[in-house]
Design a protein around this motif. Structure first.
Motif, PDB file in Angstrom:
ATOM      1  N   ARG A 141      49.776  50.982  40.527  1.00  0.00           N
ATOM      2  CA  ARG A 141      48.846  49.895  40.219  1.00  0.00           C
ATOM      3  C   ARG A 141      47.420  50.223  40.645  1.00  0.00           C
ATOM      4  O   ARG A 141      46.466  49.894  39.944  1.00  0.00           O
ATOM      5  CB  ARG A 141      49.331  48.597  40.878  1.00  0.00           C
ATOM      6  CG  ARG A 141      50.486  48.042  40.113  1.00  0.00           C
ATOM      7  CD  ARG A 141      51.041  46.765  40.673  1.00  0.00           C
ATOM      8  NE  ARG A 141      52.083  46.318  39.744  1.00  0.00           N
ATOM      9  CZ  ARG A 141      53.073  45.492  40.045  1.00  0.00           C
ATOM     10  NH1 ARG A 141      53.171  44.983  41.248  1.00  0.00           N
ATOM     11  NH2 ARG A 141      53.965  45.166  39.133  1.00  0.00           N
TER      12      ARG A 141
ATOM     13  N   LEU B 198      57.951  43.825  50.009  1.00  0.00           N
ATOM     14  CA  LEU B 198      58.007  43.128  48.720  1.00  0.00           C
ATOM     15  C   LEU B 198      57.942  44.076  47.526  1.00  0.00           C
ATOM     16  O   LEU B 198      58.221  43.688  46.424  1.00  0.00           O
ATOM     17  CB  LEU B 198      56.899  42.077  48.633  1.00  0.00           C
ATOM     18  CG  LEU B 198      57.012  40.949  49.662  1.00  0.00           C
ATOM     19  CD1 LEU B 198      55.863  39.977  49.506  1.00  0.00           C
ATOM     20  CD2 LEU B 198      58.351  40.218  49.537  1.00  0.00           C
ATOM     21  N   LYS B 199      57.538  45.323  47.767  1.00  0.00           N
ATOM     22  CA  LYS B 199      57.548  46.257  46.654  1.00  0.00           C
ATOM     23  C   LYS B 199      57.493  47.679  47.189  1.00  0.00           C
ATOM     24  O   LYS B 199      56.944  47.928  48.254  1.00  0.00           O
ATOM     25  CB  LYS B 199      56.399  45.982  45.695  1.00  0.00           C
ATOM     26  CG  LYS B 199      55.054  46.489  46.142  1.00  0.00           C
ATOM     27  CD  LYS B 199      53.924  45.962  45.291  1.00  0.00           C
ATOM     28  CE  LYS B 199      53.410  44.660  45.835  1.00  0.00           C
ATOM     29  NZ  LYS B 199      52.119  44.232  45.331  1.00  0.00           N
TER      30      LYS B 199
ATOM     31  N   HIS C  11      53.103  37.391  41.976  1.00  0.00           N
ATOM     32  CA  HIS C  11      53.015  38.826  42.264  1.00  0.00           C
ATOM     33  C   HIS C  11      51.722  39.362  41.635  1.00  0.00           C
ATOM     34  O   HIS C  11      50.967  38.614  41.034  1.00  0.00           O
ATOM     35  CB  HIS C  11      54.264  39.497  41.681  1.00  0.00           C
ATOM     36  CG  HIS C  11      54.542  40.859  42.225  1.00  0.00           C
ATOM     37  ND1 HIS C  11      55.094  41.049  43.463  1.00  0.00           N
ATOM     38  CD2 HIS C  11      54.313  42.085  41.709  1.00  0.00           C
ATOM     39  CE1 HIS C  11      55.210  42.362  43.667  1.00  0.00           C
ATOM     40  NE2 HIS C  11      54.737  42.999  42.625  1.00  0.00           N
ATOM     41  N   ASP C  12      51.487  40.660  41.761  1.00  0.00           N
ATOM     42  CA  ASP C  12      50.224  41.271  41.332  1.00  0.00           C
ATOM     43  C   ASP C  12      49.849  40.909  39.889  1.00  0.00           C
ATOM     44  O   ASP C  12      50.681  40.905  38.996  1.00  0.00           O
ATOM     45  CB  ASP C  12      50.331  42.797  41.451  1.00  0.00           C
ATOM     46  CG  ASP C  12      50.692  43.227  42.867  1.00  0.00           C
ATOM     47  OD1 ASP C  12      50.532  42.424  43.805  1.00  0.00           O
ATOM     48  OD2 ASP C  12      51.150  44.371  43.019  1.00  0.00           O
TER      49      ASP C  12
ATOM     50  N   ILE D 222      55.058  51.734  43.353  1.00  0.00           N
ATOM     51  CA  ILE D 222      54.482  50.769  42.393  1.00  0.00           C
ATOM     52  C   ILE D 222      53.063  50.368  42.834  1.00  0.00           C
ATOM     53  O   ILE D 222      52.162  50.216  42.001  1.00  0.00           O
ATOM     54  CB  ILE D 222      55.405  49.546  42.154  1.00  0.00           C
ATOM     55  CG1 ILE D 222      54.790  48.574  41.125  1.00  0.00           C
ATOM     56  CG2 ILE D 222      55.707  48.764  43.407  1.00  0.00           C
ATOM     57  CD1 ILE D 222      54.853  49.023  39.712  1.00  0.00           C
TER      58      ILE D 222
ATOM     59  N   GLU E 280      59.041  41.514  35.353  1.00  0.00           N
ATOM     60  CA  GLU E 280      59.859  40.689  36.260  1.00  0.00           C
ATOM     61  C   GLU E 280      59.713  39.190  35.973  1.00  0.00           C
ATOM     62  O   GLU E 280      60.451  38.379  36.526  1.00  0.00           O
ATOM     63  CB  GLU E 280      59.437  40.949  37.710  1.00  0.00           C
ATOM     64  CG  GLU E 280      59.555  42.393  38.140  1.00  0.00           C
ATOM     65  CD  GLU E 280      60.787  42.640  38.997  1.00  0.00           C
ATOM     66  OE1 GLU E 280      61.350  41.683  39.545  1.00  0.00           O
ATOM     67  OE2 GLU E 280      61.173  43.824  39.103  1.00  0.00           O
TER      68      GLU E 280
ATOM     69  N   THR F 229      58.975  39.681  45.114  1.00  0.00           N
ATOM     70  CA  THR F 229      59.512  41.018  45.333  1.00  0.00           C
ATOM     71  C   THR F 229      59.583  41.766  44.009  1.00  0.00           C
ATOM     72  O   THR F 229      59.987  41.185  43.011  1.00  0.00           O
ATOM     73  CB  THR F 229      60.913  40.914  45.948  1.00  0.00           C
ATOM     74  OG1 THR F 229      60.822  40.070  47.094  1.00  0.00           O
ATOM     75  CG2 THR F 229      61.442  42.270  46.343  1.00  0.00           C
ATOM     76  N   TYR F 230      59.161  43.025  44.008  1.00  0.00           N
ATOM     77  CA  TYR F 230      59.184  43.805  42.770  1.00  0.00           C
ATOM     78  C   TYR F 230      60.333  44.806  42.801  1.00  0.00           C
ATOM     79  O   TYR F 230      60.528  45.503  43.789  1.00  0.00           O
ATOM     80  CB  TYR F 230      57.869  44.568  42.590  1.00  0.00           C
ATOM     81  CG  TYR F 230      57.737  45.190  41.226  1.00  0.00           C
ATOM     82  CD1 TYR F 230      57.228  44.456  40.165  1.00  0.00           C
ATOM     83  CD2 TYR F 230      58.144  46.498  40.991  1.00  0.00           C
ATOM     84  CE1 TYR F 230      57.119  45.010  38.900  1.00  0.00           C
ATOM     85  CE2 TYR F 230      58.037  47.066  39.732  1.00  0.00           C
ATOM     86  CZ  TYR F 230      57.521  46.316  38.688  1.00  0.00           C
ATOM     87  OH  TYR F 230      57.414  46.865  37.435  1.00  0.00           O
ATOM     88  N   GLY F 231      61.073  44.858  41.707  1.00  0.00           N
ATOM     89  CA  GLY F 231      62.096  45.887  41.573  1.00  0.00           C
ATOM     90  C   GLY F 231      63.328  45.638  42.413  1.00  0.00           C
ATOM     91  O   GLY F 231      64.086  46.566  42.713  1.00  0.00           O
TER      92      GLY F 231
END
Lengths: 254, 254
Positions: free
Chosen positions: B151, B142-143, A131-132, B147, A231, A249-251
């Motif tokens: 970012r 994915l988010k 992820h980022d 967010i 995460e 996937t975030y959150g």
């Protein structure tokens, strides 16, 4: 000036399995190879090929020398560990060109990418960069501490995975400690941290720990430090150290 | 369960010159290759080797299938474009393992790193990643957008070079426009921007522009978007597009 050329070549983290074919070909074709001596020592010596080794502290002089040699008609390769584009020789070469003779801008210049230490570390650890993320160099003399501080705070605020390059320095050994102190103030103590040293080389060493328990002084100049996002987690497994995962996937669980 | 293995293999951006020897060897040794069909099409077919192509939208199912095949004793390679560790199959595989059968954690799993699209783009452009940077995926589903927004703001505040992966999406075509709108509100209009599409492939296309003049709709799913820091600049040259440089030193002129 005749038709010289300059290739800025990434050697990757060390082992031949990570050296891209384009890099091998550029090294083979070169009349002159310029670089930090320990990197030159990794490359097979070829007959008729000149080597120009130097100390690591003179990046910009090495870049200028390489460009000047190319301007005189050489087929020059200047080498970097990892990827020359990431905190390495590519920027030094283009800085030299920007400040140098106008004719240098007409040279045939190629950047040959390589696997960076960050990617080799991530591959060994599992999937911490799924992820980022952000990459910050702690190298001394290249930026004031207040910008490092601003970036670490922003990276924590953005909940990026953080990759720290060049975490240790003789001139400023306190930097990595200050960085950890700052991050402990704004991230959970349970955040996974990895110290990945000399990945792919004989003296490879990996330490997996949490931000709360990490001892930053174990990082030397061959170490890539990875600090997770909220995460990032360990996946325990039998017969080996846990894998490190930052899911795509975030959150999802919120 | 017998001794199967799973290699998560990075194919790099496309051309063979950027395929690491470890990746070639893993593809050659595999009994089964699993991946998005266009990636499989890049790999020479070998006798006795099974291919399992799929649609790009089912990453997690593909990951589960690959792990299950390895658990049944296969020498499985699951392939990704670029680096499997960066917004790609490595995270999907470890997510599948985390959620799957306990026995899967005992499998022999290797991540084989590759040159990412970001690095190939940087190499072609000059040295845009010579200093601190971040990588953000705009992939939908994915988010949450908030967010992404947080970012982008943090990345601007930190003055990182910003690499945007997966900038276009059929489901949310407005995301890249919102991202540019946000960045225009907090970064100089003169900030250099590069749209680097399909680098190293036949349909490669590069657009160099400024943040103020950029038209984000030219980005498709094969495009890597790079947005400079306050230090990133163009170096003009005769006979070619300017190089893009982010110098190693920050704030030298201040």
């Amino acid at each position: 000036m005749t038709g010289g050329s300059l290739a800025i070549v990434g050697l990757g983290p060390g082992p031949a399995k990570w050296l891209a074919p384009e890099a091998s070909a550029a090294l083979e074709a070169a009349s002159d190879i310029v670089g930090y001596q320990p990197y030159l020592d990794r490359i097979p010596q070829r007959p008729g090929q000149q080597r120009h080794g130097s100390d690591n502290r003179v990046e910009i002089r090495r870049a200028r020398d390489a460009v000047a040699m190319a301007a005189q008609g050489g087929r020059v390769a200047v080498v970097s560990g990892g990827d020359p584009g990431v905190f390495a020789m590519a920027a030094a070469v283009f800085e030299a060109i920007e400040a140098g003779e106008p004719a240098w801008r007409a040279l045939d210049i190629t950047v040959v990418p390589g696997i960076s230490a960050m990617q080799a570390a991530a591959a060994r650890l599992g999937a911490p960069l799924g992820h980022d993320f952000c990459a910050i160099s702690l190298s001394d003399n290249l930026k004031p501490w207040d910008i490092v501080q601003r970036r670490l705070r922003a990276a924590a605020e953005a909940d990026f995975v953080i990759a720290l390059f060049n975490p240790a320095s003789k001139a400023r050994p306190e930097t990595i400690h200050l960085a950890f102190k700052l991050l402990r103030g704004c991230k959970a103590a349970t955040t996974p941290v990895a110290f990945a040293r000399a990945i792919g080389r004989e003296d490879e060493r990996i330490v997996l720990i949490t931000l709360g328990d990490a001892e930053p002084s174990i990082a030397d100049m061959s170490t890539l430090v990875l600090i997770g996002s909220s995460e990032t987690r360990f996946i325990e497994r039998p017969g080996g150290p846990p894998w490190l995962l930052t899911p795509r996937t975030y959150g999802a669980g919120r």
